[in-house]
Design a protein around this motif. Sequence first.
Motif, PDB file in Angstrom:
ATOM      1  N   TRP A   9      60.388  92.609  35.867  1.00  0.00           N
ATOM      2  CA  TRP A   9      59.621  92.636  34.614  1.00  0.00           C
ATOM      3  C   TRP A   9      59.007  94.000  34.277  1.00  0.00           C
ATOM      4  CZ3 TRP A   9      56.798  90.295  38.783  1.00  0.00           C
ATOM      5  CH2 TRP A   9      57.418  89.153  39.288  1.00  0.00           C
ATOM      6  N   LYS A  30      70.701  86.924  40.319  1.00  0.00           N
ATOM      7  CA  LYS A  30      69.456  87.438  39.729  1.00  0.00           C
ATOM      8  C   LYS A  30      68.370  87.269  40.777  1.00  0.00           C
ATOM      9  CE  LYS A  30      66.216  86.171  35.986  1.00  0.00           C
ATOM     10  NZ  LYS A  30      66.131  85.435  34.712  1.00  0.00           N
ATOM     11  N   TRP A  41      68.002  79.645  31.672  1.00  0.00           N
ATOM     12  CA  TRP A  41      66.546  79.674  31.611  1.00  0.00           C
ATOM     13  C   TRP A  41      65.960  79.495  30.208  1.00  0.00           C
ATOM     14  CZ3 TRP A  41      62.802  78.573  34.679  1.00  0.00           C
ATOM     15  CH2 TRP A  41      61.492  78.900  34.302  1.00  0.00           C
ATOM     16  N   ASP A  86      69.817  79.595  36.544  1.00  0.00           N
ATOM     17  CA  ASP A  86      68.545  80.283  36.802  1.00  0.00           C
ATOM     18  C   ASP A  86      67.711  79.412  37.741  1.00  0.00           C
ATOM     19  OD1 ASP A  86      65.783  81.658  36.066  1.00  0.00           O
ATOM     20  OD2 ASP A  86      67.288  82.894  35.056  1.00  0.00           O
ATOM     21  N   ASP A  87      66.417  79.551  37.687  1.00  0.00           N
ATOM     22  CA  ASP A  87      65.501  78.838  38.595  1.00  0.00           C
ATOM     23  C   ASP A  87      65.694  77.316  38.490  1.00  0.00           C
ATOM     24  OD1 ASP A  87      63.403  78.390  40.310  1.00  0.00           O
ATOM     25  OD2 ASP A  87      61.971  79.612  39.179  1.00  0.00           O
ATOM     26  N   CYS A  89      64.979  91.543  38.839  1.00  0.00           N
ATOM     27  CA  CYS A  89      64.054  90.960  37.861  1.00  0.00           C
ATOM     28  C   CYS A  89      62.617  91.233  38.283  1.00  0.00           C
ATOM     29  CB  CYS A  89      64.342  89.463  37.751  1.00  0.00           C
ATOM     30  SG  CYS A  89      63.359  88.633  36.498  1.00  0.00           S
ATOM     31  N   CYS A 138      59.408  81.846  41.023  1.00  0.00           N
ATOM     32  CA  CYS A 138      58.490  81.851  39.876  1.00  0.00           C
ATOM     33  C   CYS A 138      58.115  80.434  39.461  1.00  0.00           C
ATOM     34  CB  CYS A 138      59.124  82.592  38.709  1.00  0.00           C
ATOM     35  SG  CYS A 138      59.326  84.355  39.029  1.00  0.00           S
ATOM     36  N   SER A 139      59.090  79.532  39.447  1.00  0.00           N
ATOM     37  CA  SER A 139      58.801  78.165  38.990  1.00  0.00           C
ATOM     38  C   SER A 139      57.696  77.534  39.835  1.00  0.00           C
ATOM     39  CB  SER A 139      60.057  77.309  39.066  1.00  0.00           C
ATOM     40  OG  SER A 139      60.586  77.342  40.376  1.00  0.00           O
ATOM     41  N   TYR A 192      70.412  82.285  41.071  1.00  0.00           N
ATOM     42  CA  TYR A 192      69.073  82.863  40.983  1.00  0.00           C
ATOM     43  C   TYR A 192      68.339  82.691  42.301  1.00  0.00           C
ATOM     44  CZ  TYR A 192      64.082  82.826  39.625  1.00  0.00           C
ATOM     45  OH  TYR A 192      62.742  83.058  39.534  1.00  0.00           O
ATOM     46  N   ASP A 213      58.831  88.442  30.364  1.00  0.00           N
ATOM     47  CA  ASP A 213      59.815  87.500  29.836  1.00  0.00           C
ATOM     48  C   ASP A 213      59.871  87.510  28.315  1.00  0.00           C
ATOM     49  OD1 ASP A 213      60.031  86.879  32.457  1.00  0.00           O
ATOM     50  OD2 ASP A 213      59.685  84.729  32.226  1.00  0.00           O
ATOM     51  N   ASP A 256      64.481  87.593  41.448  1.00  0.00           N
ATOM     52  CA  ASP A 256      63.163  87.657  40.830  1.00  0.00           C
ATOM     53  C   ASP A 256      62.125  88.188  41.824  1.00  0.00           C
ATOM     54  OD1 ASP A 256      61.414  87.229  38.698  1.00  0.00           O
ATOM     55  OD2 ASP A 256      62.312  85.291  38.222  1.00  0.00           O
ATOM     56  N   ARG A 261      65.350  94.337  34.818  1.00  0.00           N
ATOM     57  CA  ARG A 261      64.478  93.951  33.721  1.00  0.00           C
ATOM     58  C   ARG A 261      63.432  95.037  33.488  1.00  0.00           C
ATOM     59  NH1 ARG A 261      63.447  88.532  33.034  1.00  0.00           N
ATOM     60  NH2 ARG A 261      61.480  89.240  32.140  1.00  0.00           N
ATOM     61  N   ASP A 297      66.008  91.654  28.816  1.00  0.00           N
ATOM     62  CA  ASP A 297      65.984  90.201  29.061  1.00  0.00           C
ATOM     63  C   ASP A 297      67.053  89.470  28.237  1.00  0.00           C
ATOM     64  OD1 ASP A 297      65.308  87.869  30.323  1.00  0.00           O
ATOM     65  OD2 ASP A 297      63.246  87.781  29.592  1.00  0.00           O
ATOM     66  N   MET A 298      67.157  88.180  28.537  1.00  0.00           N
ATOM     67  CA  MET A 298      68.229  87.357  27.962  1.00  0.00           C
ATOM     68  C   MET A 298      67.971  87.095  26.477  1.00  0.00           C
ATOM     69  SD  MET A 298      68.245  84.852  31.273  1.00  0.00           S
ATOM     70  CE  MET A 298      66.481  84.638  31.233  1.00  0.00           C
TER      71      MET A 298
HETATM   72  C1  GLA Z   1      60.726  84.752  35.763  1.00  0.00           C
HETATM   73  C2  GLA Z   1      61.885  85.505  35.140  1.00  0.00           C
HETATM   74  C3  GLA Z   1      62.565  84.612  34.125  1.00  0.00           C
HETATM   75  C4  GLA Z   1      63.030  83.335  34.795  1.00  0.00           C
HETATM   76  C5  GLA Z   1      61.866  82.641  35.486  1.00  0.00           C
HETATM   77  C6  GLA Z   1      62.309  81.498  36.365  1.00  0.00           C
HETATM   78  O1  GLA Z   1      59.716  84.518  34.840  1.00  0.00           O
HETATM   79  O2  GLA Z   1      61.461  86.689  34.542  1.00  0.00           O
HETATM   80  O3  GLA Z   1      63.646  85.280  33.528  1.00  0.00           O
HETATM   81  O4  GLA Z   1      64.042  83.636  35.725  1.00  0.00           O
HETATM   82  O5  GLA Z   1      61.161  83.542  36.318  1.00  0.00           O
HETATM   83  O6  GLA Z   1      61.225  80.831  36.924  1.00  0.00           O
END
Ligand code: GLA
Length: 632
Positions: free
Chosen positions: A250, A182, A44, A79-80, A248, A138-139, A130, A271, A184, A267, A302-303
């Motif tokens: 947040w 993961k 991501w 990820d996404d 995830c 999320c995307s 993911y 982000d 979300d 999380r 977070d990463m």
């Molecule tokens: C969220 C997550 C991120 C990532 C994006 C992917 O924002 O917190 O870490 O995975 O979605 O769309």
Amino acid sequence: MKLLALSLLVAFSAQAQQTLEATGRWQHRPVGTALTPPMGWSSWNAFRVDITEQKVLDSAKVIVDSGLAKAGYRSINIDDGWWLKRRSSDGRLLVRTGLFPSADAGAGKDSSLRPFTDRIHAMGLKAGLYTDIGRNACSQAYDADSPNLPEGTHAEREVGLMGFMKQDVALFFGEWNFDYLKVDGCGLSSYGRERPHVASGQYREFKPTIVEGSINQSDIEGTKKLYAGLRQALHEVRPRGDYVLSVCLWGTVNVRSWGQDYGTMWRSSRDIWKGFAQMVHNFDTVATREFYAGPGRWNDPDMLEIGNGDFGDAHLTEARTHLGLWAIVAAPLMIGTDLSKVSPAIIDILKAPEVVAINQDPAGHQGVLAYADSDRQILVKTLADGPEGNRKAVLLFNRTSAPAKFTLTAEHLKMDAAAPIALRDAWKRADAGTFVGKREFELQAREALLFTASGKHALSRGYYVSERPGSVYVARDGIRALEQDPVVYRALASWSATDNGGTRPAYAGWGGPRADSTPYDQALSVQRRAFRHGIGVLADSRLQVQVAPGSQRFMASVGVDDSTRGKHAAVSFEVWGDGRRLASTGPMAFDQPARELGADLRGVALVELVVRQHGADPAGPVVVTWGEARIE
Ligand code: GLA
């Protein structure tokens, strides 16, 4: 009949989780397996949705060739952005094979990520994927212009777990053989009718059950229920628990308090981004949550952004600071940069063996704040005993853009002020001398120094409970009204501007138990008697403490803390051992000095520290202190 028994059991255990009554058994049930913080690489931060199989494999190759895998970074996580659609006939998820060519099984055959995971496994690595707990990801809400979003009808574009939990989990962990997932939460937060992508008719409305910034408008129990279903589905496919579940959300819906019961890691904040201030914000959301993590359960800020922006080649000090901070709080270490492009200097930072060893220390304790102001912090992490005996890792963090002076004391380390303390620089991998009592340091802008320290413990026998937070499970925190944590640095989000009213405290959990601090970040003190070491917690709480074998005695000086909000209700302190009451104080009030409370621990494996409040207090929660709580 069996079903009834099962649901009764579930109802009972949910209740037992929060009851004030000692249960006599360690209540944390791990989700998946990660005895030390998970490590790996994720697509991501490097690529967002502009992801391809080749890019993932290129970074995986560097992971192996550069020795990063040997250093511990083994999970390669997509990820996404990997999906094409959900097939309407049977709900099966299809892979975007244009981006993941190995998933193309040929005409008439189902696409599959199994060739990808086989390849990753053959490299000696693990594979992660993911998804989202809701209908959409999320995307689809935040990367609307990407050509890589799921295609087709509403239903075909609903690629999240909702309604397909068991089927998808069986696909990911059974057929496709992933090791890490993961999950979300945008499906729960970002598809309200007012959102442009919903108003336009592109996505179906989902009335938000997570409202970012408003804990009271968020459906905590409903969210937990969804993740409980996921936990169950995972358990059915992988009964041995050989997986990692990354929750995830947040830091919303109070997940910082309950994440440990629903995921391997969760999380704690919004982000991360490649700006220094954002990294500090994310760090702050775990720095006071030491009692919520331990072996098998990890706070996740977070990463990593090491290799990117403020943490790139021109900023190696910041890159080291970022890793040092994640190491001292035992955070998962997920590399988030395009490894095929980074310099050897960045690889060396990521690999730093003595820094990674602090993160991966088998005792699994998170570092505890030993000193804090707005500019400077000192954190101390208890390490597993080595041949040198009593060992700590200590990090000095200069948050500012100018040099800053620090004094590190034996007391910060809970070590004897009259005996020598040997320091070793974890970055330089070299001994850094010994000191007695205290030592001065000057740190450069944004620098964090990281040492291991060996010395004689301040106590002639035993240890403070607050220095082994990974042995504590918060069975009941005493919080009645959820409040957002005001001590997190309020950085401006990367996607935001100052055209609104400001960045507000956002994460519930304020008032949770703390090591060497009250729950509201004050110094521990009972009738003006100060305690540098101890546990601060609200009344009507129960903390479970695993004690080391051979422990003889629990001791503490207890009372209502001087900083209490409620000053009227009396409280009593109780110490339980393996489900038996060992000692208690009887009712104590605000104006009473601390009372000594001791209990014989011979043969005891689990201590429970209960504080019972007698009657309501209209002024607010009663803050109490287990001063110098220690085990001999
Ligand atoms: C969220 C997550 C991120 C990532 C994006 C992917 O924002 O917190 O870490 O995975 O979605 O769309």
